[in-house]
Scaffold this active site. Structure first.
Site, PDB file in Angstrom:
ATOM      1  CD  GLU A 157      -3.164  -0.970   1.942  1.00  0.00           C
ATOM      2  OE1 GLU A 157      -3.413  -0.271   2.884  1.00  0.00           O
ATOM      3  OE2 GLU A 157      -4.019  -1.855   1.652  1.00  0.00           O
ATOM      4  CD  GLU A 183      -3.405  -5.996   2.821  1.00  0.00           C
ATOM      5  OE1 GLU A 183      -4.399  -5.388   3.589  1.00  0.00           O
ATOM      6  OE2 GLU A 183      -2.359  -5.911   2.918  1.00  0.00           O
TER       7      GLU A 183
HETATM    8  O1  AHR Z   1      -5.251  -6.135   6.683  1.00  0.00           O
HETATM    9  C1  AHR Z   1      -5.129  -5.053   7.383  1.00  0.00           C
HETATM   10  C2  AHR Z   1      -4.611  -3.793   6.940  1.00  0.00           C
HETATM   11  O2  AHR Z   1      -5.349  -3.367   5.798  1.00  0.00           O
HETATM   12  C3  AHR Z   1      -3.184  -4.022   6.112  1.00  0.00           C
HETATM   13  O3  AHR Z   1      -2.089  -3.964   6.888  1.00  0.00           O
HETATM   14  C4  AHR Z   1      -3.133  -3.070   5.027  1.00  0.00           C
HETATM   15  O4  AHR Z   1      -2.276  -3.252   4.005  1.00  0.00           O
HETATM   16  C5  AHR Z   1      -4.291  -2.878   4.650  1.00  0.00           C
HETATM   17  O5  AHR Z   1      -4.982  -1.466   4.658  1.00  0.00           O
END
Ligand code: AHR
Length: 512
Positions: free
Chosen positions: A194, A316
């Site tokens: 991110e 994710e």
């Molecule tokens: O999964 C939780 C968080 O969500 C992670 O650390 C981040 O990459 C995302 O914003």
């Protein structure tokens, strides 16, 4: 037969059958030319966040909780049954503040650190590089390392790769001193996480240059071949993908995408276990929207990589609800109901269909955080409804996709979203055809017919995941409220498989 055309044609047909009340027919089109469902779509994510690592996976060798070399035995057993192909670590946002050298060597000498992203919890670094790679090795999991770009240096990341994968040299010597003679295998390397946000607040143009620089020094030692993944977009940020692909596609193997299913209409994320019927259907609509989001990112990727060499890694995804009342703020601990199981099944179905570009997906996260596989509390562990979906879907890993069409009814939900009531996916591997069906309707069962003329088999078996109430979940006092059960109600006659798909159920049929 042009399968792509056929599937597209069927999509148009189903879109107009919004009011269909009759049963659903699923037509299967097995083909040798269909793609293999990348098993990495069943990937997991373990971040230093809340009790995912400490307490959830790792309790240390001296813990009263039964363990093998510090890893919880109950959790190890649960993970084994999922055949986890790949595990992403150490973050998430945590990765861009993690300094790997703090997590090697004798545990008593490792410095403590503050987990600034997640509740300010102090960690003792007892779970580090050796503990992660040994876990992966023990369970036959491909490690996916997330490198620190936000607050680290090129040298730090280059040294980490050398420490893990080199046969000889100063970093390899250090590893050997720390008790590991042979290098580990490392394929997947994330260059930041991110990077538009917690990973450094970069602009896409600046990050693209930084990415190019970092990846230059991520070397392949002794035959180890890295698959380099650029930190990609969130949700609808198509410009990020455009810029990255334009400036750096020829230097990457993959680019990531993050997409969470959140109950975004109300300003808050919404409670995991309390939601109205309307909230439920809306959530599933939001979950299904990942398909159009991925397709738009894919369209952009195709402009710069028409051969689909670069993988889209959805590293994710999953549900993100309000933290459970009474739990530590910033630890993202949430319960997991039959609604979460629906999100898992629908998302996996979509990833199957897009497997030619979606090379990996990692649900967030494996234990005690967001849409978990397992929840732990001291010595106890429960398996979540989402866990059971992953277990039920194991036969789809690395199987050949069977394209299909179906004439599902649709439901109109908040914000004019159209949500299909019935979804399905099918695949074949080692002579077994596996068909997974989902009925999201909260009250109505659905009659399903599946013509099987072109499929050879002699035995039918099945499993079902459902619950008396969509809000049902497994908790420490009631660990088996939602579990997999055998399903023997699918009957074959005259080359047609027929079954009644109960309301709010996920069924997998195997034809052996
Ligand atoms: O999964 C939780 C968080 O969500 C992670 O650390 C981040 O990459 C995302 O914003």
């Amino acid at each position: 037969m042009n399968l792509k055309f056929l599937v597209l044609g069927a999509t148009l047909l189903t879109a107009i059958s919004v009011t269909a009340e009759e049963g659903v027919t699923v037509n299967l089109y097995p083909s040798k030319d269909a793609p293999t469902i990348n098993k990495e779509i069943y990937g997991q994510f373990a971040e230093h966040l809340g009790t995912c690592i400490y307490g959830g996976i790792w309790v240390g060798e001296n813990s009263p909780i039964p363990n093998t070399n510090g890893y919880r035995n109950d959790v190890l057993e649960a993970f084994r049954a999922l055949h986890i192909p790949v595990l992403r670590w150490p973050g998430g946002c945590f990765a861009d503040e993690y300094h790997w050298e703090d997590g090697i060597g004798p545990k008593e000498n490792r410095p403590r650190m503050v987990n600034n992203n997640w509740g300010g919890t102090v960690e003792d670094n007892s779970f580090g590089t050796h503990e992660f790679f040994n876990l992966c090795e023990m369970l036959g999991i491909e490690p996916y390392l997330s490198g620190n770009v936000g607050s680290g240096t090129v040298e730090e990341l280059a040294n980490w790769i050398e420490y893990i994968t080199a046969e000889d040299g100063p970093q390899a010597q250090l590893r050997k001193q720390n008790g590991r003679e042979k290098p580990w295998h490392l394929k997947y390397l994330g260059v930041g996480n991110e990077s538009w946000g917690c990973g450094g607040s970069f602009t896409p143009e600046y990050y693209a240059d930084v990415y190019r620089r970092y990846q230059t020094y991520c070397r392949n030692f002794n035959g180890n071949k890295l698959y380099k993944i650029a930190s990609g977009a969130s949700d609808y940020d198509y410009n990020w993908t455009e810029v990255l692909m334009k400036k750096a596609a020829n230097r990457m193997d993959g680019i990531s995408l993050h997409y969470y299913t959140v109950a975004g209409w109300s300003g808050s994320k919404g409670a995991a276990t309390k939601f109205s019927d309307e909230d439920y259907y809306w959530t599933l609509g939001k979950c299904l929207e990942i398909e159009s989001v991925i397709k738009e990112h894919m369209r952009i990727m195709d402009k710069y990589d028409s051969k689909k060499r670069v993988g889209l890694m959805v590293d994710e995804w999953g549900t993100w609800w309000d933290e459970e009342p009474g739990t530590i703020k910033g630890h993202l601990y949430q319960q997991n109901t039959m609604r979460d199981a629906m999100v898992a099944a629908l998302s996996l179905n979509i990833f199957h269909n897009l497997t030619e570009r979606v090379k990996m997906a990692n649900i967030a996260q494996i234990a005690n955080v967001l849409q978990s596989m397992v929840l732990t509390k001291d010595k106890q562990m429960v398996l979540t409804p989402t866990y059971y979906v992953f277990k039920m879907y194991v036969p789809h890993q690395d199987a050949t996709l069977i394209p299909l069409t179906l004439n599902t009814p649709y439901r109109m939900v908040r914000a004019n979203r159209l949500v299909p009531t019935i979804s399905a996916t099918a695949s074949q591997k080692d002579g077994i055809v596996t068909i997974s069906l989902t009925n999201i309707d909260l009250t109505k069962p659905c009659e399903v017919e599946i013509p099987l003329k072109d499929i050879k088999f002699s035995k039918v078996s099945g499993e079902i995941l459902t619950a008396a109430d969509i809000h049902d979940y497994n908790d420490f006092g009631a660990p088996e409220k939602v579990t997999l059960k055998p399903f023997d109600k699918a009957k074959v006659s005259k080359d047609v498989l027929r079954l009644t798909l109960p309301a709010k159920s996920i069924v997998t049929i195997s034809l052996h």
